[in-house]
Scaffold this motif. Sequence first.
Motif, PDB file in Angstrom:
ATOM      1  N   LEU A 175      38.728  52.993  44.242  1.00 52.62           N
ATOM      2  CA  LEU A 175      38.660  52.380  45.566  1.00 52.62           C
ATOM      3  C   LEU A 175      40.085  52.017  45.965  1.00 52.62           C
ATOM      4  O   LEU A 175      40.828  51.441  45.163  1.00 52.62           O
ATOM      5  N   ARG A 176      40.450  52.358  47.182  1.00 52.29           N
ATOM      6  CA  ARG A 176      41.822  52.106  47.631  1.00 52.29           C
ATOM      7  C   ARG A 176      41.821  51.172  48.830  1.00 52.29           C
ATOM      8  O   ARG A 176      41.205  51.480  49.864  1.00 52.29           O
ATOM      9  N   LEU A 177      42.491  50.041  48.727  1.00 51.51           N
ATOM     10  CA  LEU A 177      42.620  49.109  49.841  1.00 51.51           C
ATOM     11  C   LEU A 177      43.781  49.549  50.731  1.00 51.51           C
ATOM     12  O   LEU A 177      44.749  50.144  50.267  1.00 51.51           O
ATOM     13  N   ASN A 178      43.683  49.221  52.026  1.00 50.16           N
ATOM     14  CA  ASN A 178      44.677  49.729  52.980  1.00 50.16           C
ATOM     15  C   ASN A 178      46.040  49.056  52.849  1.00 50.16           C
ATOM     16  O   ASN A 178      47.034  49.569  53.351  1.00 50.16           O
ATOM     17  N   ARG A 179      46.101  47.917  52.190  1.00 50.51           N
ATOM     18  CA  ARG A 179      47.379  47.257  51.920  1.00 50.51           C
ATOM     19  C   ARG A 179      47.215  46.349  50.708  1.00 50.51           C
ATOM     20  O   ARG A 179      46.123  46.229  50.160  1.00 50.51           O
ATOM     21  N   ASN A 180      48.294  45.715  50.316  1.00 49.00           N
ATOM     22  CA  ASN A 180      48.255  44.820  49.163  1.00 49.00           C
ATOM     23  C   ASN A 180      47.710  43.448  49.575  1.00 49.00           C
ATOM     24  O   ASN A 180      48.384  42.661  50.229  1.00 49.00           O
ATOM     25  N   TYR A 181      46.447  43.192  49.183  1.00 48.68           N
ATOM     26  CA  TYR A 181      45.810  41.913  49.508  1.00 48.68           C
ATOM     27  C   TYR A 181      45.953  40.890  48.390  1.00 48.68           C
ATOM     28  O   TYR A 181      45.806  39.695  48.606  1.00 48.68           O
ATOM     29  N   GLY A 182      46.175  41.340  47.177  1.00 47.00           N
ATOM     30  CA  GLY A 182      46.228  40.448  46.035  1.00 47.00           C
ATOM     31  C   GLY A 182      45.091  40.702  45.067  1.00 47.00           C
ATOM     32  O   GLY A 182      44.100  41.364  45.393  1.00 47.00           O
ATOM     33  N   LYS A 183      45.228  40.165  43.883  1.00 44.13           N
ATOM     34  CA  LYS A 183      44.292  40.454  42.813  1.00 44.13           C
ATOM     35  C   LYS A 183      42.875  39.982  43.118  1.00 44.13           C
ATOM     36  O   LYS A 183      41.899  40.636  42.751  1.00 44.13           O
ATOM     37  N   SER A 184      42.750  38.851  43.791  1.00 44.07           N
ATOM     38  CA  SER A 184      41.414  38.325  44.093  1.00 44.07           C
ATOM     39  C   SER A 184      40.618  39.280  44.969  1.00 44.07           C
ATOM     40  O   SER A 184      39.439  39.550  44.711  1.00 44.07           O
TER      41      SER A 184
ATOM     42  N   HIS B  29      41.171  34.138  41.746  1.00 45.48           N
ATOM     43  CA  HIS B  29      40.715  34.867  40.559  1.00 45.48           C
ATOM     44  C   HIS B  29      40.980  34.073  39.281  1.00 45.48           C
ATOM     45  O   HIS B  29      40.311  34.268  38.276  1.00 45.48           O
ATOM     46  N   ARG B  30      41.968  33.192  39.326  1.00 45.29           N
ATOM     47  CA  ARG B  30      42.280  32.379  38.147  1.00 45.29           C
ATOM     48  C   ARG B  30      41.190  31.360  37.853  1.00 45.29           C
ATOM     49  O   ARG B  30      41.091  30.846  36.744  1.00 45.29           O
ATOM     50  N   TYR B  31      40.376  31.060  38.849  1.00 43.24           N
ATOM     51  CA  TYR B  31      39.398  29.987  38.714  1.00 43.24           C
ATOM     52  C   TYR B  31      37.965  30.484  38.734  1.00 43.24           C
ATOM     53  O   TYR B  31      37.049  29.720  39.040  1.00 43.24           O
ATOM     54  N   ILE B  32      37.759  31.753  38.427  1.00 45.43           N
ATOM     55  CA  ILE B  32      36.397  32.276  38.443  1.00 45.43           C
ATOM     56  C   ILE B  32      35.473  31.490  37.514  1.00 45.43           C
ATOM     57  O   ILE B  32      34.328  31.204  37.889  1.00 45.43           O
ATOM     58  N   PRO B  33      35.896  31.108  36.298  1.00 43.47           N
ATOM     59  CA  PRO B  33      34.994  30.280  35.474  1.00 43.47           C
ATOM     60  C   PRO B  33      34.597  28.977  36.155  1.00 43.47           C
ATOM     61  O   PRO B  33      33.446  28.546  36.068  1.00 43.47           O
ATOM     62  N   MET B  34      35.544  28.360  36.854  1.00 45.30           N
ATOM     63  CA  MET B  34      35.258  27.118  37.574  1.00 45.30           C
ATOM     64  C   MET B  34      34.297  27.380  38.728  1.00 45.30           C
ATOM     65  O   MET B  34      33.335  26.625  38.948  1.00 45.30           O
TER      66      MET B  34
ATOM     67  N   GLU C 239      32.207  34.452  45.223  1.00 51.94           N
ATOM     68  CA  GLU C 239      33.181  35.167  46.047  1.00 51.94           C
ATOM     69  C   GLU C 239      34.556  34.612  45.752  1.00 51.94           C
ATOM     70  O   GLU C 239      34.754  33.402  45.667  1.00 51.94           O
ATOM     71  N   VAL C 240      35.528  35.507  45.570  1.00 48.63           N
ATOM     72  CA  VAL C 240      36.897  35.077  45.293  1.00 48.63           C
ATOM     73  C   VAL C 240      37.829  35.624  46.362  1.00 48.63           C
ATOM     74  O   VAL C 240      37.643  36.730  46.867  1.00 48.63           O
ATOM     75  N   TYR C 241      38.835  34.860  46.692  1.00 43.86           N
ATOM     76  CA  TYR C 241      39.831  35.258  47.680  1.00 43.86           C
ATOM     77  C   TYR C 241      41.101  34.460  47.414  1.00 43.86           C
ATOM     78  O   TYR C 241      41.124  33.569  46.545  1.00 43.86           O
TER      79      TYR C 241
END
Length: 325
Positions: free
Chosen positions: A66-75, A176-181, A170-172
């Motif tokens: 899957l390719r995103l149209n720009r760099n949005y970040g890891k989340s 992504h660092r806080y998915i467990p939380m 949902e992460v944004y």
Amino acid sequence: MNKDLSIIVPLYNEEESLVELCTWVARVMDEHGFRYEVLLVDDGSRDHSWKVIQEISEANPNVQGLRLNRNYGKSAALQTGFDHAQGDVIITMDADLQDSPEEVPELYAMIQEQGYDLVSGWKKKRHDPISKTIPSKLFNATTRLISGVKLHDFNCGLKSYRREVIKNIEVYGEMHRYIPMIAARNGYTSIGEKVVQHQERKYGVTKFGLERFVFGFLDLLSINFVSKFKKRPMHFFGTLGSLSFLFGLIVTVWLIVDKIYRIHNSLLVREVTDQPLFYLALVAVILGVQLFLAGFLGEMITIHSGKKNDYLITEKTQQLERKMV
């Protein structure tokens, strides 16, 4: 056909490592007889990563891109993978070969056999400079304190999830660092931890600087606030508004009563509007009303809001295009 595993790999400018990573993953999956898919999410790479992904996908139909149209970040890249994953267990890992696919079978077993909702990797022995390890320890200690989730390494990219978990969070931003939380705040409290091997980076350089800790801390405060008051904003704004309005009202009444008392007893009288305390009370009353209105608006937005992704996918590999038809 349902998959046992979905392996999500967010990436940005990782053309050198992709073939080696996918070959390694395929060998481990075949050795254990897993029905699997690998979702390579290209977060707007500027190198030849997408071309490499297409070539890998053509050679191995279990690998999809899957390719995103720009760099949005890891989340955003992870959320894209979550939205498309079809496995019973979802594994996330980085593309830089610092996460070992050899860990995947045990991470899978901890979900399916031991009953965890989420298992986070712990890079107990790290191959990173002290400029990264010390801030990371402080970051993890702060997150443990605020979140109440007892993990040593929140930021480890190697994690496994029960499918239900990733379909209900949902992460944004940098969350992504806080998915467990986030998972714990959504009721998925069976969270485990596994010591994983951390390998030295073989290709390229890290894509994250020290600013991630600043943004990460701000996101931590945001998650903590939103998770508590997302469904009941009036509880927060209404409480502050009540306290502010009550303070202003009490001060105003006290000033008026004091003036009446002084007039009645022929004492020196100062106009209420000449006293700075009156304007402080007036501001408190106005602020209280505004906070109430903010609470009401928040309640209305909460009721009518729906989930909306903030990323745009520009391309998919052919196998994934056929699957989505």
